[in-house]
Design a protein around this motif. Structure first.
Motif, PDB file in Angstrom:
ATOM      1  N   THR A   2      -8.447  23.173 101.865  1.00  0.00           N
ATOM      2  CA  THR A   2      -8.279  24.371 102.680  1.00  0.00           C
ATOM      3  C   THR A   2      -9.579  25.118 102.904  1.00  0.00           C
ATOM      4  O   THR A   2      -9.585  26.146 103.559  1.00  0.00           O
ATOM      5  CB  THR A   2      -7.277  25.322 102.000  1.00  0.00           C
ATOM      6  OG1 THR A   2      -7.765  25.686 100.713  1.00  0.00           O
ATOM      7  CG2 THR A   2      -5.930  24.663 101.863  1.00  0.00           C
ATOM      8  N   SER A   3     -10.698  24.634 102.373  1.00  0.00           N
ATOM      9  CA  SER A   3     -11.950  25.345 102.511  1.00  0.00           C
ATOM     10  C   SER A   3     -13.060  24.371 102.839  1.00  0.00           C
ATOM     11  O   SER A   3     -12.957  23.178 102.604  1.00  0.00           O
ATOM     12  CB  SER A   3     -12.281  26.096 101.211  1.00  0.00           C
ATOM     13  OG  SER A   3     -13.579  26.643 101.251  1.00  0.00           O
ATOM     14  N   THR A   4     -14.146  24.892 103.379  1.00  0.00           N
ATOM     15  CA  THR A   4     -15.313  24.056 103.633  1.00  0.00           C
ATOM     16  C   THR A   4     -16.385  24.303 102.581  1.00  0.00           C
ATOM     17  O   THR A   4     -17.553  24.052 102.803  1.00  0.00           O
ATOM     18  CB  THR A   4     -15.891  24.358 105.031  1.00  0.00           C
ATOM     19  OG1 THR A   4     -16.256  25.733 105.099  1.00  0.00           O
ATOM     20  CG2 THR A   4     -14.900  24.042 106.127  1.00  0.00           C
ATOM     21  N   ASP A  18     -26.121  28.214 108.298  1.00  0.00           N
ATOM     22  CA  ASP A  18     -25.529  27.134 107.514  1.00  0.00           C
ATOM     23  C   ASP A  18     -24.629  27.665 106.401  1.00  0.00           C
ATOM     24  O   ASP A  18     -23.616  27.045 106.073  1.00  0.00           O
ATOM     25  CB  ASP A  18     -26.626  26.242 106.925  1.00  0.00           C
ATOM     26  CG  ASP A  18     -27.227  25.307 107.968  1.00  0.00           C
ATOM     27  OD1 ASP A  18     -26.481  24.869 108.859  1.00  0.00           O
ATOM     28  OD2 ASP A  18     -28.431  25.016 107.890  1.00  0.00           O
ATOM     29  N   GLU A  19     -24.973  28.819 105.865  1.00  0.00           N
ATOM     30  CA  GLU A  19     -24.103  29.431 104.856  1.00  0.00           C
ATOM     31  C   GLU A  19     -22.756  29.787 105.453  1.00  0.00           C
ATOM     32  O   GLU A  19     -21.705  29.547 104.850  1.00  0.00           O
ATOM     33  CB  GLU A  19     -24.784  30.686 104.286  1.00  0.00           C
ATOM     34  CG  GLU A  19     -24.067  31.300 103.094  1.00  0.00           C
ATOM     35  CD  GLU A  19     -22.900  32.218 103.476  1.00  0.00           C
ATOM     36  OE1 GLU A  19     -21.924  32.312 102.702  1.00  0.00           O
ATOM     37  OE2 GLU A  19     -22.968  32.824 104.570  1.00  0.00           O
ATOM     38  N   ASP A  24     -16.867  29.019 106.359  1.00  0.00           N
ATOM     39  CA  ASP A  24     -15.935  29.500 107.379  1.00  0.00           C
ATOM     40  C   ASP A  24     -15.509  28.365 108.315  1.00  0.00           C
ATOM     41  O   ASP A  24     -16.277  27.954 109.187  1.00  0.00           O
ATOM     42  CB  ASP A  24     -16.608  30.617 108.182  1.00  0.00           C
ATOM     43  CG  ASP A  24     -15.667  31.281 109.178  1.00  0.00           C
ATOM     44  OD1 ASP A  24     -14.599  30.704 109.474  1.00  0.00           O
ATOM     45  OD2 ASP A  24     -16.004  32.375 109.672  1.00  0.00           O
ATOM     46  N   PRO A  25     -14.297  27.845 108.168  1.00  0.00           N
ATOM     47  CA  PRO A  25     -13.831  26.757 109.042  1.00  0.00           C
ATOM     48  C   PRO A  25     -13.837  27.106 110.523  1.00  0.00           C
ATOM     49  O   PRO A  25     -14.111  26.245 111.360  1.00  0.00           O
ATOM     50  CB  PRO A  25     -12.405  26.493 108.540  1.00  0.00           C
ATOM     51  CG  PRO A  25     -12.398  26.984 107.133  1.00  0.00           C
ATOM     52  CD  PRO A  25     -13.312  28.170 107.123  1.00  0.00           C
ATOM     53  N   ALA A 107      -7.983  28.691 110.478  1.00  0.00           N
ATOM     54  CA  ALA A 107      -8.576  27.482 111.057  1.00  0.00           C
ATOM     55  C   ALA A 107      -8.439  26.274 110.155  1.00  0.00           C
ATOM     56  O   ALA A 107      -8.237  25.154 110.620  1.00  0.00           O
ATOM     57  CB  ALA A 107     -10.052  27.729 111.386  1.00  0.00           C
ATOM     58  N   SER A 108      -8.507  26.479 108.847  1.00  0.00           N
ATOM     59  CA  SER A 108      -8.394  25.348 107.922  1.00  0.00           C
ATOM     60  C   SER A 108      -6.984  24.777 107.896  1.00  0.00           C
ATOM     61  O   SER A 108      -6.760  23.689 107.356  1.00  0.00           O
ATOM     62  CB  SER A 108      -8.812  25.760 106.509  1.00  0.00           C
ATOM     63  OG  SER A 108      -7.895  26.693 105.969  1.00  0.00           O
TER      64      SER A 108
END
Length: 206
Positions: A2-4, A18-19, A24-25, A107-108
């Motif tokens: 569920t997370s990137t 990039d952070e 943040d999907p 989004a995820s």
């Protein structure tokens, strides 16, 4: 899934951008949407630039309901996030509305409960602004760098899921790999130009 956060991404080659992509999907999806007709790094730096210019949070619901004219101004800058700011602003808002309507603004949710690579590919292909190639590349990006690996994800993302390849943004993990991906794309462009030129020469000779 569920997370990137499983990996620090290096797609924009800028620490703050990039952070954001790594956590943040929605930002990652918007970066992928912007990745056409401009350098890849510029595309994936777009979400953090937009978020800094917006009033309110950078999330699907807020973006979807943002005043369209004001959102065009945000994307247009200066500097412009994309070479076609008006068109891309509309595409970003359409994508955000789709995520808000179909995934509750999460989004995820696109991949958090996915059962197979084909299912993931179908969900991504249904996103506004995501054609077949872009959807496959994103499946490969999720699998290779973010450990989102439903059954059959490599097959669904062919040819971009190939291990050890340098064919797309899915393979960019540092400056060196970015250079190799860019070289591959330039070689492919040369091949396409030759294919187009060959029938033209045949027609003239005939």
């Amino acid at each position: 899934m569920t997370s990137t956060r499983s990996r620090k991404l290096c797609l924009a080659q800028q620490p703050d951008a990039d952070e954001m992509l790594s956590r943040d999907p929605f930002a990652l999806l918007v970066g992928m949407l912007l990745d056409q007709q401009i350098p890849m790094e510029r595309a994936f730096a777009g979400p953090v630039a937009i978020s800094k210019r917006m009033m309110g949070p950078f999330d699907p619901s807020t973006v979807a309901h943002y005043d369209p004219d004001a959102f065009v101004e945000i994307v247009a800058g200066p500097p412009a996030v994309h070479r076609f700011p008006t068109a891309m602003a509309a595409r970003i808002q359409t994508l955000a509305k789709h995520l808000d309507d179909h995934y509750g603004g999460n989004a995820s949710g696109l991949w958090s409960d996915v059962k197979s690579g084909d299912d993931l590919l179908a969900r991504l292909s249904a996103l506004p602004g995501f054609g077949a190639q872009k959807a496959k590349i994103f499946v490969a990006l999720l699998g290779k760098q973010l450990k989102v690996r439903p059954r059959g994800w490599r097959e669904a993302s062919e040819p971009y899921g190939e291990d050890g390849a340098f064919k797309s943004v899915a393979d960019v993990i540092d400056v060196a790999s970015l250079v190799r991906v860019r070289q591959f794309k330039q070689e492919q462009q040369v091949v396409r130009q030759r294919v187009v030129a060959r029938p033209l020469r045949q027609t003239r000779n005939g």
